[in-house]
Each structure stands twice: as structure tokens, then as C-alpha cells.
Design an enzyme around this catalytic site. Structure first.
Site, PDB file in Angstrom:
ATOM      1  N   ASN A   9       0.874  -1.170   0.000  1.00 37.75           N
ATOM      2  CA  ASN A   9       0.000   0.000   0.000  1.00 37.75           C
ATOM      3  C   ASN A   9       0.910   1.218   0.000  1.00 37.75           C
ATOM      4  OD1 ASN A   9      -1.818   2.024   0.491  1.00 37.75           O
ATOM      5  ND2 ASN A   9      -2.644   1.152   2.380  1.00 37.75           N
ATOM      6  N   ARG A  93      -2.694  -1.985  -3.455  1.00 42.83           N
ATOM      7  CA  ARG A  93      -3.838  -1.107  -3.301  1.00 42.83           C
ATOM      8  C   ARG A  93      -3.690   0.033  -4.311  1.00 42.83           C
ATOM      9  NH1 ARG A  93      -5.929   1.829   2.151  1.00 42.83           N
ATOM     10  NH2 ARG A  93      -7.799   2.697   1.222  1.00 42.83           N
ATOM     11  N   HIS A 181     -12.600   4.030  -0.327  1.00 46.45           N
ATOM     12  CA  HIS A 181     -12.569   3.118   0.834  1.00 46.45           C
ATOM     13  C   HIS A 181     -13.260   1.792   0.504  1.00 46.45           C
ATOM     14  CE1 HIS A 181     -12.115   6.722   3.789  1.00 46.45           C
ATOM     15  NE2 HIS A 181     -10.955   6.126   3.609  1.00 46.45           N
ATOM     16  N   ARG A 241      -8.853  16.877   5.559  1.00 44.41           N
ATOM     17  CA  ARG A 241      -9.636  17.160   4.345  1.00 44.41           C
ATOM     18  C   ARG A 241     -10.985  17.769   4.718  1.00 44.41           C
ATOM     19  NH1 ARG A 241      -9.377  11.346   1.697  1.00 44.41           N
ATOM     20  NH2 ARG A 241      -7.715  10.794   3.148  1.00 44.41           N
ATOM     21  N   GLU A 379      -8.310  -4.214   5.194  1.00 47.19           N
ATOM     22  CA  GLU A 379      -8.179  -3.987   3.753  1.00 47.19           C
ATOM     23  C   GLU A 379      -7.081  -4.874   3.153  1.00 47.19           C
ATOM     24  OE1 GLU A 379      -7.920  -0.049   5.248  1.00 47.19           O
ATOM     25  OE2 GLU A 379      -9.005   0.737   3.526  1.00 47.19           O
TER      26      GLU A 379
END
Ligand code: ADP
Length: 392
Positions: A9, A93, A181, A241, A379
Site C-alpha cells: 500500500n 492497493r 474506501h 480534508r 483492507e
């Protein structure tokens, strides 16, 4: 030799990795670690399945470890360590699969070229995600590599939810809602029936609340709506964010403040959210531990936006049978979960305070109309499972 799958990742300043051994009983995480602070103060750490530190290294400022150097360091380290394990495949990913890649895909130079076309859609993430793929395709062309996309799980969203109300030509050019996500939501959807058959077969809202935060509405385990849109900026406020913002603000910033795209990007991605509102920190733990009014306001704005989006997703689903919390804040903060559940009482949520304090997994009362769960996401395991399947 036992076969192993490496999950990578790669982000803007870090490369995280997890090595899984393929055992008869399933995939076992055997080594995990990361290099953080690439280009600034690189730090490598690797741990075994029990959390014991296997190796650690820092680089001085002059050493200038770049992303390729970080991936080389990780693969060299694993090469020395593997012993009876043999690398079978690598799963990556990748943030954006565009409209074309709605499933994980085996990588070759052509697919890599196609994925590079999506760099303009995710300029801060996609180039970093693709870097290790390019490096390994060059170094070890025989190695099976698989890309798993954060957007793919939302490909089941109906057209009406993907559309912005702007001229069709822009939609055709790719300016539409994608959602992100997805690997986290896919993992939660894959384990939901172990916890709750009603949630798996019904209407469930998942809250992925971490540094990046979003929510997703599932119908029978398939995504039908999410709070993130064209980019991972939309929806909930996050660590740094902004989340959903009136696009008129951007016009104002350009016209009245003379800000260009880069300056606005920095403001909305790096200086907003919990950090922007509080002026203190992007870290929820710090904000919850502070008695500064600005920290409280940031947490209030965060939970208020979640309350609003809960209503929006409930409306999109036509009702709610279950809610699941996941990721750093969702898995660990009983306080935030309690506030969100209180705000969702109108949906039929009744919190079991003692179960919530213990972290679940079920945190709703037996009489609650909506079942509420805390389910840790994974994940990396989702990526490893896809990679194993495509490498077979
Ligand atoms: P990322 O999106 O980077 O993977 P995580 O899912 O690890 O992030 O979430 C990081 C966030 O989780 C941080 O805001 C951190 O403060 C928060 N967090 C972790 N543990 C707790 C806790 N016990 N209480 C409140 N917030 C927590």
C-alpha cells in the site's frame, strides 16, 4: 516451501506492507511493516505476527530514500527473511480503477498504461500506487501482480447516484461520483453475515472513520451509495480534508483570494477538516483529550456532518437495519460512537453503553430496532484474498 502473498500500500510519503503465508486454513499474516517519512525522515519498521520488532532502520537527511528505494528495501528485507516462504504474488492497493476496472485485475504493461490514464483523477495518490508496480514489472516480470481498487466496490451504485447535475459531456469524460474506501467496505460486507444475518441481507450503513472518513450504504452486501464522490475529498470532514463544501467557495477563493489550483488543493486536502477547524490537530485522540473550545467545535462539526449523512444514506436505502463502525476512530472511540448513536436515535438506534465501552462487537441493546456493530476492518486481507484468487 510455503507460498506467500505480499500486499503493498504505497502512499505519498509511506509504503506499508504485509506478507501473508498461504496456509491450508486461510491466509496468515506473518510480517507487517512500513517505511514512513519517505523523502523527509525515512523510518522502516517490520514486525512479526505477534508484534515483535524484527527490524528497524532510519535514514539520515542526506540519504534521500525515494519511493523506489523504499520498495527495494522492503523486498530485499523480505527476500532475506522469507526462509521457507516463497513469494507467489504481490497485491497492490490502487485508489482509482475509473469506469473500466470494477474488479481486481492482473497487471501487465498494458493494464499499467491504462491505470496511468487515471492519474488526473487522483493525482495525489495514483502515481504513488503505480510506482511499485512499474518497478516490480521491470525487476521481476514473471512475478504475478494484482491491482485492487478503492473505487471498484461502488461500481454497483445506481446511475442516478453517480451523476453530478452538470452537462452530460463532462459525465462521459469521467466527471462523476466513484466513491472510495471500497476495500474496507468490501471486507466488512464479507464478514457481516458472521455477525448479523439481518444486516447481511438487509440495509446497512457502514461508517469508515479514520484519518480519511466516509460512509457507505449497503443493500444485501452491495454498495448503493457513499459519501465520497469524484475524489476522496467529498462527504465527511476528515483529519485534514474538508469533506463536502459548497463549490461556490472555490470560486470565491480563486476570484477574491487569487488562489490557484495548487493552493486550493493544499487548503482542502491538508489544512482543513479536524485540523482546520481546531487549529490544533488532525488527530481525534488529541481533540477528545483537549478542553480547548476549538477542539470541541471540530469534534462537533465532525459528528454533525455524520448525523446529516446518516439521514441521507438512510433515505437512499429507504430505511436502515444495521450500522457498523470501523477504522481508527470507529473501532476505538466509544465516545464518538456514543454521540453518533445518540444522534441516530430517530432511526431506531438504541445504544448499549456498557457494550460500547467494551468495544462491542455488538453495541446496540437487544431491543434496538437497528443493530449496531463495531467490526475491525482489514483492507490488506481483502487485497491478499483477491490476489490469491487471481494468481491461481
Ligand atoms: P488511516 O485513515 O490513516 O488508516 P486510521 O484508520 O488509523 O487512519 O485512523 C486514525 C484516526 O483514529 C486518528 O484520528 C486517531 O486519533 C483515531 N484514533 C485511534 N485510536 C483512537 C481512540 N482510542 N480514540 C479516539 N480516536 C482514536
Amino acid at each position: 516451501m510455503r507460498p506467500a502473498i505480499l500486499v503493498l500500500n504505497a502512499g505519498s510519503s509511506s509504503v506499508k506492507f504485509l506478507l501473508f503465508a498461504e496456509e491450508a486454513g486461510g491466509l496468515q499474516a506473518v510480517v507487517r511493516g512500513q517505511i514512513e517519512g519517505i523523502r523527509t525522515a525515512p523510518h522502516f519498521i517490520a514486525r512479526d505476527g505477534t508484534g515483535k520488532v524484527l527490524a528497524e532502520q532510519t535514514w539520515g537527511e542526506g540519504d534521500r530514500l525515494d519511493h523506489d528505494g523504499a520498495v527495494r528495501h522492503i523486498t530485499d528485507f523480505l527476500g532475506e527473511l522469507r526462509g521457507e516462504l516463497e513469494l507467489h504474488a504481490v497485491g497492490h492497493r490502487v485508489v482509482h480503477g475509473g469506469t473500466e476496472y470494477v474488479q481486481p485485475v492482473r497487471l501487465d504493461a498494458d493494464v499499467l498504461g491504462a491505470l496511468e490514464k487515471y492519474i488526473p483523477l487522483a493525482p495525489l495518490h495514483q502515481p504513488h500506487n503505480l510506482g511499485p508496480i512499474r518497478l516490480l514489472l521491470g525487476q521481476r516480470p514473471q512475478l504475478v501482480q494484482v491491482a485492487c481498487f478503492d473505487t471498484a466496490f461502488h461500481a454497483t451504485n445506481p446511475e442516478v447516484s453517480r451523476r453530478f447535475a452538470i452537462p452530460a459531456e463532462l459525465h462521459e469524460a469521467g466527471v462523476r461520483r466513484y466513491g472510495f474506501h471500497g476495500l474496507s467496505y468490501e471486507y466488512i460486507a464479507s464478514v457481516l453475515d458472521r455477525h448479523d444475518a439481518k444486516a447481511a441481507a438487509g440495509r446497512t450503513i457502514i461508517l469508515h472513520l479514520g484519518n480519511g472518513s466516509s460512509m457507505c450504504g449497503l443493500e444485501v452486501g452491495r454498495s448503493v451509495a457513499s459519501t465520497m464522490g469524484f475524489t476522496a475529498l467529498d462527504g465527511l470532514p476528515m483529519g485534514t480534508r474538508c469533506g463536502a463544501i459548497d463549490p461556490g467557495v472555490l470560486l470565491y477563493l480563486m476570484d477574491q483570494r487569487g488562489m490557484d489550483a495548487r493552493a486550493i488543493e493544499k487548503l482542502l486536502y491538508n489544512q482543513s477538516g479536524l485540523l482546520g477547524v481546531s487549529g490544533i490537530s488532525s488527530d481525534m485522540r488529541k481533540l477528545l483529550g483537549s478542553d480547548d473550545a476549538r477542539a470541541r467545535l471540530a469534534v462537533d462539526v465532525y459528528t454533525y456532518r455524520i448525523r446529516r449523512e446518516m439521514g441521507s444514506l438512510a433515505a437512499a436505502l429507504g430505511g436502515v437495519d444495521a450500522i457498523a463502525f470501523t477504522a481508527g476512530i470507529g473501532e476505538n472511540s466509544a465516545e464518538i460512537r456514543a454521540r453518533i448513536c445518540r444522534d441516530a436515535a430517530w432511526l431506531g438506534v438504541e445504544l448499549d453503553a456498557a457494550a460500547n465501552a467494551q468495544g462491542g462487537p455488538r453495541i446496540s441493546t437487544p431491543g434496538s430496532r437497528v443493530n449496531v456493530w463495531v467490526i475491525p476492518t482489514n483492507e490488506e486481507l481483502m487485497i491478499a484474498r483477491h490476489t490469491q484468487r487471481l494468481a491461481a
